[in-house]
Design an enzyme around this catalytic site. Sequence first.
Site, PDB file in Angstrom:
ATOM      1  N   ASP A 182     124.738  13.603  43.994  1.00 60.48           N
ATOM      2  CA  ASP A 182     123.546  14.407  43.720  1.00 60.48           C
ATOM      3  C   ASP A 182     122.320  13.572  44.067  1.00 60.48           C
ATOM      4  OD1 ASP A 182     121.658  16.154  42.897  1.00 60.48           O
ATOM      5  OD2 ASP A 182     122.221  16.158  40.770  1.00 60.48           O
ATOM      6  N   LYS A 222     147.434 -39.235  20.596  1.00 60.99           N
ATOM      7  CA  LYS A 222     148.034 -37.908  20.711  1.00 60.99           C
ATOM      8  C   LYS A 222     148.705 -37.707  22.054  1.00 60.99           C
ATOM      9  CE  LYS A 222     144.323 -36.062  17.811  1.00 60.99           C
ATOM     10  NZ  LYS A 222     143.183 -35.101  17.749  1.00 60.99           N
ATOM     11  N   ASP A 240     106.576 -60.066  -7.866  1.00 62.77           N
ATOM     12  CA  ASP A 240     107.414 -59.328  -8.828  1.00 62.77           C
ATOM     13  C   ASP A 240     106.843 -57.918  -8.970  1.00 62.77           C
ATOM     14  OD1 ASP A 240     109.381 -58.684 -10.526  1.00 62.77           O
ATOM     15  OD2 ASP A 240     108.704 -59.903 -12.215  1.00 62.77           O
ATOM     16  N   ARG A 281     116.999 -58.774  -5.669  1.00 60.22           N
ATOM     17  CA  ARG A 281     118.017 -58.813  -4.634  1.00 60.22           C
ATOM     18  C   ARG A 281     117.806 -57.701  -3.615  1.00 60.22           C
ATOM     19  NH1 ARG A 281     123.830 -60.112  -7.597  1.00 60.22           N
ATOM     20  NH2 ARG A 281     123.200 -62.076  -8.596  1.00 60.22           N
ATOM     21  N   ARG A 314     121.735 -38.757   5.608  1.00 58.71           N
ATOM     22  CA  ARG A 314     120.510 -38.395   4.914  1.00 58.71           C
ATOM     23  C   ARG A 314     119.504 -39.546   5.011  1.00 58.71           C
ATOM     24  NH1 ARG A 314     123.260 -36.048  -0.688  1.00 58.71           N
ATOM     25  NH2 ARG A 314     124.558 -34.448   0.323  1.00 58.71           N
ATOM     26  N   ASP A 346     105.974 -62.055 -13.302  1.00 62.17           N
ATOM     27  CA  ASP A 346     106.480 -60.970 -14.147  1.00 62.17           C
ATOM     28  C   ASP A 346     105.414 -60.523 -15.143  1.00 62.17           C
ATOM     29  OD1 ASP A 346     108.777 -59.321 -15.163  1.00 62.17           O
ATOM     30  OD2 ASP A 346     108.320 -60.476 -16.977  1.00 62.17           O
ATOM     31  N   ASP A 395     120.190 -10.551 -49.203  1.00 61.57           N
ATOM     32  CA  ASP A 395     119.394 -10.417 -47.995  1.00 61.57           C
ATOM     33  C   ASP A 395     119.108  -8.944 -47.741  1.00 61.57           C
ATOM     34  OD1 ASP A 395     121.786  -9.391 -47.113  1.00 61.57           O
ATOM     35  OD2 ASP A 395     122.337 -11.176 -45.962  1.00 61.57           O
TER      36      ASP A 395
END
EC number: 3.4.23.-
Length: 1733
Positions: free
Chosen positions: A564, A1082, A1181, A1242, A1266, A1310, A1512
């Site tokens: 068509d 493997k 310190d 330390r 993290r 200290d 009561d």
Amino acid sequence: MGQTVTTPLSLTLQHWGDVQRIASNQSVDVKKRRWVTFCSAEWPTFNVGWPQDGTFNLGIISQVKSRVFCPGPHGHPDQVPYIVTWEALAYDPPPWVKPFVSPKPPPLPTAPVLPPGPSAQPPSRSALYPALTPSIKSKPPKPQVLPDSGGPLIDLLTEDPPPYGAQPSSSARENNEEEAATTSEVSPPSPMVSRLRGRRDPPAADSTTSQAFPLRMGGDGQLQYWPFSSSDLYNWKNNNPSFSEDPGKLTALIESVLITHQPTWDDCQQLLGTLLTGEEKQRVLLEARKAVRGNDGRPTQLPNEVNAAFPLERPDWGYTTTEGRNHLVLYRQLLLAGLQNAGRSPTNLAKVKGITQGPNESPSAFLERLKEAYRRYTPYDPEDPGQETNVSMSFIWQSAPDIGRKLERLEDLKSKTLGDLVREAEKIFNKRETPEEREERIRREIEEKEERRRAEDEQRERERDRRRHREMSKLLATVVIGQRQDRQGGERRRPQLDKDQCAYCKEKGHWAKDCPKKPRGPRGPRPQTSLLTLGDXGGQGQEPPPEPRITLKVGGQPVTFLVDTGAQHSVLTQNPGPLSDKSAWVQGATGGKRYRWTTDRKVHLATGKVTHSFLHVPDCPYPLLGRDLLTKLKAQIHFEGSGAQVVGPMGQPLQVLTLNIEDEYRLHETSKEPDVPLGSTWLSDFPQAWAETGGMGLAVRQAPLIIPLKATSTPVSIKQYPMSQEARLGIKPHIQRLLDQGILVPCQSPWNTPLLPVKKPGTNDYRPVQDLREVNKRVEDIHPTVPNPYNLLSGLPPSHQWYTVLDLKDAFFCLRLHPTSQPLFAFEWRDPEMGISGQLTWTRLPQGFKNSPTLFDEALHRDLADFRIQHPDLILLQYVDDLLLAATSEQDCQRGTRALLQTLGNLGYRASAKKAQICQKQVKYLGYLLKEGQRWLTEARKETVMGQPTPKTPRQLREFLGTAGFCRLWIPGFAEMAAPLYPLTKTGTLFNWGPDQQKAYQEIKQALLTAPALGLPDLTKPFELFVDEKQGYAKGVLTQKLGPWRRPVAYLSKKLDPVAAGWPPCLRMVAAIAVLTKDAGKLTMGQPLVILAPHAVEALVKQPPDRWLSNARMTHYQAMLLDTDRVQFGPVVALNPATLLPLPEKEAPHDCLEILAETHGTRPDLTDQPIPDADYTWYTDGGSFLQEGQRRAGAAVTTETEVIWGGVLPAGTSAQRAELIALTQALKMAEGKKLNVYTDSRYAFATAHVHGEIYRRRGLLTSEGREIKNKNEILALLKALFLPKRLSIIHCPGHQKGNSAEARGNRMADQAAREAAMKAVLETSTLLIEDSTPYTPPHFHYTETDLKRLRELGATYNQTKGYWVLQGKPVMPDQSVFELLDSLHRLTHLSPQKMKALLDREESPYYMLNRDRTIQYVTETCTACAQVNASKAKIGAGVRVRGHRPGTHWEVDFTEVKPGLYGYKYLLVFVDTFSGWVEAFPTKRETAKVVSKKLLEDIFPRFGMPQVLGSDNGPAFASQVSQSVADLLGIDWKLHCAYRPQSSGQVERMNRTIKETLTKLTLASGTRDWVLLLPLALYRARNTPGPHGLTPYEILYGAPPPLVNFHDPEMSKLTNSPSLQAHLQALQAVQQEVWKPLAAAYQDQLDQPVIPHPFRVGDAVWVRRHQTKNLEPRWKGPYTVLLTTPTALKVDGISAWIHAAHVKAATTPPAGTAWKVQRSQNPLKIRLTRGAP
């Protein structure tokens, strides 16, 4: 042995009519059910010797009668008619009772155990047992029991028991021995004797004692022993169920044996050992010993009495004596009791509930089974009238569904008895339809349903066709008419024909098919318009479109299009697959409508590749080929005489193929002919081995599979999903084929899973796939043993280069399923044409079952084990149903293939001839191309990866990486290439495709195109692994020697973890070697591996640095890499970055240990030893501590004597962070100098020397990936390390007490840090906020009050800027401070302390005038805070009012006690406030009626009418009933404050005491009946000393508590009570010496002043809500106080009194802060203002 045992109870039931007649003569009425209940269950509990089977012994009957007629609560008046009737039967026995009644029974003792002595009487028992009683001297005439004829002694065909005579005592027998010898008569032997016990002598006719088998009287007058015969024991064992299966039946058998055979102790052991198992016998003996009773008739546990009555070892009883026989009788009775007790099953109502009525079972039979289940699994008697309701409900609920539903709908069901229900059920059962009628009804219903559905489908189809033609007929009318005119050669529309007019000759009277002028020759061939035209039909049920038309393949299906040129877009009428979201309006002759487009993922092949999308218009009559597709195809339309022809640009016919993207790679596969084609020879020689010639396979050597379920699995039933008609028709042929082959069979199963139709890509064919996910969840998991394709080819040596590949067809269907497992896989299927409407299931192993691959793989391995043994020179690899046979030569391959095909055919497996690759040097197996000992990637798979478009979504990217990851063994450095792509695959990540990702995408594609061939692993040769590492990525190549060359086997690559990626290069190489060695294992299958790398890592592995590696990681690396039997290190080599193979030229190797030592620290000259010529020696310190709930922190740098620097740190700073700041500050201040710095941390020391460099290389990440803590401080420290000229950071112990320089300097640092933490301002220059000029409004408005206050504080006025200055800051006026703080509080609602802390921490540029006072006022006047915040006000304790004498003032309360046995769930407690005396009553309800009843019936008669009652506000006390009773009796009932248990403190504390005591008593006694233990709890409460040292009993009665020894034998002395006068004198003394002092003490408490609450009349208060919901304020109000007491108050709006602890003061703003109204210039506006406080 089949004789029925008759007992007195069964005898009366057999003659029940006579029993009722005798009862009627006694003027009583008896019922059979209660007769049985009293005899078998009630009277044996009287402990008088009554057996469960009844007895006619008058002595025992008299004792039972005395217990029944006992006066008082212990009597049983309901049992009187029954014992009277039983006594009448014994006194005046009818003929059927006389044989079982002794002539004159002697009196019997109450206990069954006989005391020793010659005159002892035998124990009482059933009359069926031999009556071992002494004979009477004046012996009555012998009753004629048996006929004179020589019949059998015992008739086994009758139920009547044999007669027994009286047994004389030992002494009587000795005295009458001679008389008995002279008067005895010997009767002839019975012919049944031999049948009973074998060779037995006939009994003496005139013997006065009965025979107790197996003890027999011998010829010399002595008793002889006859044991059981083996035949008897054998028959009893085999002809009866076991004790565990049916204990009742076996107990009845043993009871009959004990009665008829009278066995000895040894015979009893033999009998138990034969009939019972060891465990059952042990349980019976244990229960029998529990049944032994003592002299008082109660069960005893004394060992001597238990062993005497029921010994476990052989006793020395003399069976010839009366005492020995009595012992034996008692032993048998106890043994029988043990059998009965041991046979009782535990209560299991689930077993009873599991009894359901069968499909064809009658209601009567079902009721009997139900009753038997009640008897066996519950302690209830189903015949008991009290259990009739339970049995009836079970009968209704567990009947058949149709019977149960009708019984539930019966009218007045409650009044129906069980018999009525059974009769109704029988009527329903008898009216049931027969199976034939039911099948006929179901068939009719199915036919009617299908007929309705078919009619509806037809109607719907007609409507759809009518609507489609009506809407679209005008759309294409012009095109269709024009094309028809072209075919007919004219331009006019042909004229309309009449009904009887011929279309050919135009004459009337006939039609065109009958026209005589129409030629009858054969039709000519149609002109071909396309090479791919398969027919003229454009679709199912659719006429072909008119010319010109062209047939194209769309999705593998031929579709005929109408060309068509007037259509802008191409159109499809049927569903072409998935549709896109785009749509378009289509304008036709009848209007416009919106239609959707197909997806554009279609590939069309004609003159070239094009991509196209069709418009889906289901209402269009024909598919349209529009201008869009004609343009892409470069189509040419030629108009010829025969019609229009559509061809391509070169004149060839057009052909278009449409298919899915996932099948695109098949287009690029080259169809290469095999070297040895699969001809008819292979098919004909092995017809049983091929699916095309041998049919469906069946593994003949494999047993049917049983699918085990999980222990907690229950059947799952899922309804079938809706299925389209097209899909149902598509899978129907497959279902029919499987039914014909017997793979599917009809069934009825509680399991059901849906069937899913899956459309095969590229075709319209469907295949059925069952959704077995729910079944898979309920089936036991088995370990999967399917080989891994990753290393499966490792077992194929390169020397075998001739291959045969076989694919087994329908492999899973070769294994059968056991019938018990077939119902698991049922599914629904309906096919009216075949008459199927129900469920189908598989008889073979189904697809989709999770264990199918493993089960089939194991079965095929077992079947092919013999083939592997017989052909050791061949390699046979199996992956489920894919087989690969490899050989070294073509002849061996053909010979092995023939043997394999013969074996498969014999075993019942079938291979696919279409997919077979036989005896070839190049085959495809598992997606690989195998050729000459190497494996290649197939071109089709490469094209698939290359043809994928650029990913646009994370899912598309994951698909690409998955497809390319399959080929990663061929791509060197795949992990490094794909690194930019993996972050985009995470969910929740923004998909940002940039240049890096595009580059990686192209590199992977390019690497795939140049992928080399990989050699197959040869497990006979060692492997070499070349490893390199670059920027955290491990890369390697696994090779094997092939002559002088190294042939790659696999390319390996992997990303290192974050910890290893932060190491120095040498250590990263160690991690890379460890990772790749694990992956290479493997493929090497444990063979020797030589590692070659550009680093000498062997020394590092043997002596790893402890500062970089943890112990666990070090152990892991050493265990893997130092295994000299499997792993060896080669020489250091330099690798080519492209090939990862060694370079020809060698570089100078480096020392890894030396390089690693250099990378330990950030600064090379950093040391931990003091520098001799240092410019400074400082001590640092940092401290962090809690003070007043707030963490303070400070840091300092000092020398031994002075502070160099110190400062306070923000609140919440940790000690580690403070140490880092202090050390960093010291390094900054020593820039360009030589510095010795001491620290006792330390953490700071290790960060500077070791960890800082590690963190930096790792990217400041932890091992979990993290971010590390104190990141900024660590970076600042690492940067400051390079500022001093020379640096030494030294660690010293903290808190030293010595006098050394280190100790003094550390103590100074200290102390300085601690002092700095107390400062308010941080002085360190590194953390100071840059000073900026605060924003100042144009002017501040200061009031007179503000100015006066400023002058007092010494503030100065800045003339230039126009504001007052105090402490260097502008002063904010009071009003501005109020507005600021009020706004801040409304935003945060913080407390005054928190607001002050917030303002102190955030340093304000202003000085706020009267800040603290304003904060306090703002928080107190906040309504929201007042309604929500808790109150901290403490109210002083009040004084409780008590009575002045006992019984005048009581407190009462209800308390709940659980569990509520017998309906008692509450306890009503009364407490006398004067003496503390308590009265408690268990009740079933908590009502005012119960309170009034106990008050009037218990308290008033014993203690007099109370004057005051306190309680009561419970509903039972505050109700109108209780208050009315109190008003009528003149009682002042005081209701205490609500939600204030302290007001009723005395009774509340007593509730706790009683409940605690009851809990202890229940734990000690083991009973849950707290009502039974309540008197003991009250005894304890009444005799516990109070606050004054006196018990309530002493206060009330004036005597000490009655604490006596209840086990004292002289207890009778305490029963002498004093006289009444003595009691009166004692009470008078108590009243004078106890009551008056107590009353005076109570009055003194009342006279003491009580600190009242601060509330006064007129105050505003907030009242607490005792029951608040979510987001509801805690306080309500404010309310105005109207009345007050020392402890309570009454407010306006609430009727009840409120305790002072439940209110808090409401702050009201002063008058000066009220809102003011001011006028404005605008008459429509007013101004509201409020001043500051």
